[in-house]
Design a protein around this motif. Sequence first.
Motif, PDB file in Angstrom:
ATOM      1  N   PRO A  16      47.616 -14.065 -16.097  1.00  0.00           N
ATOM      2  CA  PRO A  16      46.690 -14.510 -17.143  1.00  0.00           C
ATOM      3  C   PRO A  16      45.329 -13.845 -16.996  1.00  0.00           C
ATOM      4  O   PRO A  16      44.783 -13.745 -15.898  1.00  0.00           O
ATOM      5  CB  PRO A  16      46.596 -16.027 -16.897  1.00  0.00           C
ATOM      6  N   VAL A  17      44.791 -13.397 -18.103  1.00  0.00           N
ATOM      7  CA  VAL A  17      43.527 -12.665 -18.084  1.00  0.00           C
ATOM      8  C   VAL A  17      42.407 -13.559 -18.607  1.00  0.00           C
ATOM      9  O   VAL A  17      42.539 -14.177 -19.662  1.00  0.00           O
ATOM     10  CB  VAL A  17      43.623 -11.380 -18.939  1.00  0.00           C
ATOM     11  N   LEU A  18      41.309 -13.630 -17.842  1.00  0.00           N
ATOM     12  CA  LEU A  18      40.120 -14.350 -18.272  1.00  0.00           C
ATOM     13  C   LEU A  18      39.281 -13.412 -19.124  1.00  0.00           C
ATOM     14  O   LEU A  18      38.895 -12.338 -18.686  1.00  0.00           O
ATOM     15  CB  LEU A  18      39.312 -14.813 -17.056  1.00  0.00           C
ATOM     16  N   GLU A  19      38.969 -13.814 -20.356  1.00  0.00           N
ATOM     17  CA  GLU A  19      38.166 -12.976 -21.224  1.00  0.00           C
ATOM     18  C   GLU A  19      36.710 -13.424 -21.141  1.00  0.00           C
ATOM     19  O   GLU A  19      36.406 -14.601 -21.332  1.00  0.00           O
ATOM     20  CB  GLU A  19      38.671 -13.038 -22.662  1.00  0.00           C
ATOM     21  N   VAL A  20      35.833 -12.476 -20.854  1.00  0.00           N
ATOM     22  CA  VAL A  20      34.415 -12.754 -20.636  1.00  0.00           C
ATOM     23  C   VAL A  20      33.603 -11.908 -21.614  1.00  0.00           C
ATOM     24  O   VAL A  20      33.813 -10.699 -21.729  1.00  0.00           O
ATOM     25  CB  VAL A  20      34.012 -12.411 -19.187  1.00  0.00           C
ATOM     26  N   ALA A  21      32.674 -12.531 -22.322  1.00  0.00           N
ATOM     27  CA  ALA A  21      31.855 -11.829 -23.304  1.00  0.00           C
ATOM     28  C   ALA A  21      30.515 -11.445 -22.688  1.00  0.00           C
ATOM     29  O   ALA A  21      29.930 -12.205 -21.905  1.00  0.00           O
ATOM     30  CB  ALA A  21      31.627 -12.714 -24.530  1.00  0.00           C
ATOM     31  N   CYS A  22      30.007 -10.242 -23.041  1.00  0.00           N
ATOM     32  CA  CYS A  22      28.815  -9.688 -22.389  1.00  0.00           C
ATOM     33  C   CYS A  22      27.839  -9.096 -23.392  1.00  0.00           C
ATOM     34  O   CYS A  22      28.230  -8.617 -24.454  1.00  0.00           O
ATOM     35  CB  CYS A  22      29.209  -8.555 -21.422  1.00  0.00           C
ATOM     36  N   ASP A  23      26.578  -9.070 -22.991  1.00  0.00           N
ATOM     37  CA  ASP A  23      25.550  -8.321 -23.707  1.00  0.00           C
ATOM     38  C   ASP A  23      24.392  -8.102 -22.742  1.00  0.00           C
ATOM     39  O   ASP A  23      24.331  -8.708 -21.671  1.00  0.00           O
ATOM     40  CB  ASP A  23      25.085  -9.060 -24.958  1.00  0.00           C
ATOM     41  N   GLU A  24      23.468  -7.210 -23.127  1.00  0.00           N
ATOM     42  CA  GLU A  24      22.351  -6.857 -22.249  1.00  0.00           C
ATOM     43  C   GLU A  24      21.027  -7.111 -22.946  1.00  0.00           C
ATOM     44  O   GLU A  24      20.953  -7.290 -24.155  1.00  0.00           O
ATOM     45  CB  GLU A  24      22.449  -5.394 -21.821  1.00  0.00           C
ATOM     46  N   SER A  25      19.966  -7.072 -22.142  1.00  0.00           N
ATOM     47  CA  SER A  25      18.613  -7.158 -22.663  1.00  0.00           C
ATOM     48  C   SER A  25      17.704  -6.320 -21.779  1.00  0.00           C
ATOM     49  O   SER A  25      17.855  -6.300 -20.557  1.00  0.00           O
ATOM     50  CB  SER A  25      18.118  -8.607 -22.678  1.00  0.00           C
ATOM     51  N   LEU A 214      25.862   0.736 -16.999  1.00  0.00           N
ATOM     52  CA  LEU A 214      27.221   0.967 -16.491  1.00  0.00           C
ATOM     53  C   LEU A 214      27.467   0.271 -15.156  1.00  0.00           C
ATOM     54  O   LEU A 214      28.472  -0.444 -15.020  1.00  0.00           O
ATOM     55  CB  LEU A 214      27.494   2.465 -16.418  1.00  0.00           C
ATOM     56  N   PRO A 215      26.597   0.417 -14.158  1.00  0.00           N
ATOM     57  CA  PRO A 215      26.838  -0.349 -12.928  1.00  0.00           C
ATOM     58  C   PRO A 215      26.742  -1.855 -13.137  1.00  0.00           C
ATOM     59  O   PRO A 215      27.424  -2.619 -12.448  1.00  0.00           O
ATOM     60  CB  PRO A 215      25.755   0.158 -11.972  1.00  0.00           C
ATOM     61  N   ALA A 216      25.926  -2.286 -14.104  1.00  0.00           N
ATOM     62  CA  ALA A 216      25.833  -3.724 -14.366  1.00  0.00           C
ATOM     63  C   ALA A 216      27.155  -4.267 -14.904  1.00  0.00           C
ATOM     64  O   ALA A 216      27.557  -5.392 -14.567  1.00  0.00           O
ATOM     65  CB  ALA A 216      24.707  -4.004 -15.350  1.00  0.00           C
ATOM     66  N   ILE A 217      27.829  -3.496 -15.727  1.00  0.00           N
ATOM     67  CA  ILE A 217      29.121  -3.949 -16.259  1.00  0.00           C
ATOM     68  C   ILE A 217      30.150  -4.059 -15.138  1.00  0.00           C
ATOM     69  O   ILE A 217      30.922  -5.033 -15.076  1.00  0.00           O
ATOM     70  CB  ILE A 217      29.604  -2.991 -17.368  1.00  0.00           C
ATOM     71  N   VAL A 218      30.156  -3.081 -14.246  1.00  0.00           N
ATOM     72  CA  VAL A 218      31.080  -3.150 -13.101  1.00  0.00           C
ATOM     73  C   VAL A 218      30.789  -4.387 -12.266  1.00  0.00           C
ATOM     74  O   VAL A 218      31.704  -5.108 -11.845  1.00  0.00           O
ATOM     75  CB  VAL A 218      30.981  -1.873 -12.253  1.00  0.00           C
ATOM     76  N   HIS A 235      32.478  -6.714 -24.990  1.00  0.00           N
ATOM     77  CA  HIS A 235      31.081  -6.285 -24.908  1.00  0.00           C
ATOM     78  C   HIS A 235      30.559  -5.879 -26.271  1.00  0.00           C
ATOM     79  O   HIS A 235      31.279  -5.297 -27.081  1.00  0.00           O
ATOM     80  CB  HIS A 235      30.964  -5.098 -23.940  1.00  0.00           C
ATOM     81  N   ASP A 236      29.282  -6.182 -26.501  1.00  0.00           N
ATOM     82  CA  ASP A 236      28.613  -5.697 -27.705  1.00  0.00           C
ATOM     83  C   ASP A 236      28.675  -4.168 -27.739  1.00  0.00           C
ATOM     84  O   ASP A 236      28.541  -3.499 -26.708  1.00  0.00           O
ATOM     85  CB  ASP A 236      27.158  -6.160 -27.695  1.00  0.00           C
ATOM     86  N   ARG A 237      28.873  -3.623 -28.917  1.00  0.00           N
ATOM     87  CA  ARG A 237      28.952  -2.163 -29.044  1.00  0.00           C
ATOM     88  C   ARG A 237      27.637  -1.520 -28.604  1.00  0.00           C
ATOM     89  O   ARG A 237      26.554  -1.982 -28.930  1.00  0.00           O
ATOM     90  CB  ARG A 237      29.244  -1.777 -30.496  1.00  0.00           C
ATOM     91  N   GLN A 238      27.769  -0.440 -27.855  1.00  0.00           N
ATOM     92  CA  GLN A 238      26.633   0.337 -27.381  1.00  0.00           C
ATOM     93  C   GLN A 238      26.992   1.810 -27.483  1.00  0.00           C
ATOM     94  O   GLN A 238      28.124   2.203 -27.180  1.00  0.00           O
ATOM     95  CB  GLN A 238      26.338   0.014 -25.908  1.00  0.00           C
TER      96      GLN A 238
END
Length: 329
Positions: A16-25, A214-218, A235-238
């Motif tokens: 089972p995969v946990l889906e996690v939503a992300c964005d940056e500021s 990129l390192p923050a996403i990892v 992830h929000d499109r970038q």
Amino acid sequence: MSGNRADGEPGGVSGPVLEVACDESGSDGENLTGGNTDVFAHGSVSLSVSSAAAAVREIRDRIRSPAEEYKANHLLREKHRAVLEWLLAPEGPIHGRARVHLMEKAYFVVERAVGLLLDGPAEAPALFRAGRRTLGEDGWRAFLQAANRLLRVRDNGDPVDAFYGTVEDLRRAHPGTEAARLLGRLAATRARAVAYRAGFLEGPPLIPVLNPLLPAIVRTAALWSGGGRPVRLVHDRQNMLTPDRIAWIEEAARRGGVALAGVRLVVARDDARVQVADFLAGIARKIASDELNGRGDPALTTLLRPHVDPDSVWGDARSRALLAAAVAG
């Protein structure tokens, strides 16, 4: 795109995969010392679509702004303080289901410069402390700006000469200090810097040294994959997140033992989970920046603390201690 990999496909991820939503500021690209912000934040939430949509509706109902799309600055207004506290509180909709990775941009620049020029970032904390203490505000700013110019992909001029000229001037101005000793080590690395800049003649690198996203996403993937739990990031499109860079993220996660099932890009306004992650990132960036600059709000810092990644990239010891907390896996 590799980010569209299905559950159970190659990549060492199954179950089972946990889906996690992300964005940056706080993203200013590679301009980390002359941009609009001194902190970068990458927020993530593990809410269901329905729970996130309910949280967004509640925020809209409480704030009642006519804006079509809400952002963190709506919650950061003093007149909406109660809404902000509700979102972050232990009884709020994201408690235990939110993480935020913080980067102090000045320290990130020092860490990357030292890592490139001295075969690893081990001396970065000492240089950061000694430089700020010894060089004075103007000298320290000059060093950071010269290091930023040296490392960024595009620069009009001669960033190598500018960097080593600055290093030598500062070293001579503060003889016998720890800062001068460390600057002396950097002064002997010109050949490495020249080789680094020469590499750009073949085209921009896939992974810019100074881009914090990129390192923050990892790291975000690692925060959520405790015990080998497979995680997929939404992830929000970038513009930075090209297929090749997503492939790099997935490979970097794999090498680090992180069970990342993929990265899927969405338009933030079409996914309430990403909107909540955007709220969190913007709020955390502001609270962290206030702590960094000595104008922290103790109540908000306390509310944010449980969500903060304890391995955030942070050089300021005082504000780090105020923000850090053990985040459960």
